[in-house]
Design a protein around this motif. Sequence first.
Motif, mmCIF file in Angstrom:
data_model
loop_
_atom_site.group_PDB
_atom_site.id
_atom_site.type_symbol
_atom_site.label_atom_id
_atom_site.label_comp_id
_atom_site.label_asym_id
_atom_site.label_seq_id
_atom_site.Cartn_x
_atom_site.Cartn_y
_atom_site.Cartn_z
ATOM 1 N N GLU A 1 12.821 -69.860 -27.881
ATOM 2 C CA GLU A 1 14.069 -70.566 -27.626
ATOM 3 C C GLU A 1 14.445 -70.468 -26.153
ATOM 4 O OE1 GLU A 1 18.493 -70.721 -29.752
ATOM 5 O OE2 GLU A 1 17.267 -68.896 -29.796
ATOM 6 N N SER A 2 14.961 -71.594 -25.611
ATOM 7 C CA SER A 2 15.405 -71.732 -24.214
ATOM 8 C C SER A 2 14.247 -71.915 -23.241
ATOM 9 C CB SER A 2 16.266 -70.540 -23.767
ATOM 10 O OG SER A 2 17.413 -70.423 -24.584
ATOM 11 N N GLU B 1 16.077 -75.687 -33.722
ATOM 12 C CA GLU B 1 16.040 -76.911 -34.532
ATOM 13 C C GLU B 1 15.028 -77.921 -34.020
ATOM 14 O OE1 GLU B 1 19.928 -77.133 -32.054
ATOM 15 O OE2 GLU B 1 18.752 -75.630 -33.145
ATOM 16 N N ASP B 2 14.386 -77.638 -32.870
ATOM 17 C CA ASP B 2 13.325 -78.509 -32.368
ATOM 18 C C ASP B 2 12.008 -78.285 -33.109
ATOM 19 O OD1 ASP B 2 15.067 -79.579 -30.504
ATOM 20 O OD2 ASP B 2 14.475 -78.194 -28.904
ATOM 21 N N THR C 1 6.579 -74.949 -33.176
ATOM 22 C CA THR C 1 7.368 -73.867 -33.759
ATOM 23 C C THR C 1 8.138 -73.167 -32.642
ATOM 24 O OG1 THR C 1 5.724 -73.519 -35.507
ATOM 25 C CG2 THR C 1 7.303 -71.740 -35.100
ATOM 26 N N VAL C 2 9.451 -73.190 -32.757
ATOM 27 C CA VAL C 2 10.311 -72.546 -31.765
ATOM 28 C C VAL C 2 10.949 -71.323 -32.420
ATOM 29 C CG1 VAL C 2 12.275 -72.802 -30.205
ATOM 30 C CG2 VAL C 2 10.782 -74.766 -30.672
ATOM 31 N N THR C 3 10.668 -70.170 -31.866
ATOM 32 C CA THR C 3 11.209 -68.916 -32.410
ATOM 33 C C THR C 3 12.461 -68.504 -31.639
ATOM 34 O OG1 THR C 3 9.738 -67.646 -30.973
ATOM 35 C CG2 THR C 3 8.959 -68.138 -33.192
#
Length: 219
Positions: free
Chosen positions: A33-34, A112-113, A135-137
């Motif tokens: 994330e980010s 959510e991406d 997959t974004v953790t």
Amino acid sequence: MISWILLLILLISCVCAGALEVNVSQPLYQAEESNNVTMEWKFPPEPDRSTNSLFIECHLFTDHRVSVLYHLHEGIEFPGSQDEQFSGRVQCDRDVLREGRLRLHVSRLRTEDSGLYECEVMTKQGWGADECRLTVTATVAQEPHTTTTVSPEPESQKEWLVLLIALAGIVIVIMVIVVVILVMRQTTRPEIIAVITAVTLVVTGVVTGAVIKLYNNQL
């Protein structure tokens, strides 16, 4: 809606041209994330032609919805058809489109991406599509590091030096008093000797107590 109508028109126009081979560079992308990610698709290049005849539309498929990620029609980008989720976060490397490479840069990723990404490409040669999964953790918050301050231990050599000096002083005081007593026994009455002896004991006790207190403070 307009993008779907355009897609339908181009599909009809490309039926006779046949299928276009479109391949994603890797089937799975992972990021935190980010952070940012770059996804790439490849298709047969048309170096002698401009991108005016190129149509590209990319979507994100999740369990709840379908979102438009990127839309290019006849060389013109349509940010209005892009889903609000990706507003201002998606860029296409237009310089490599002539080489048959579609590179999409997605910045400031969110959890959510995560989902299935599919890009459809249409040229004069035909139509094709391929998909990959992102997959974004979530970023794990790190606990603040606490530093335990340990008081420095007293220097052992200094302690022993102080103790030895104090003991030496006590020994000297006792020796002086004893000498005085021995001398006075010969010339002084027993009452005076008793008083001097008592004073000697008191002084010795005070000095000994001071040394003990000093040693305890050093611990």
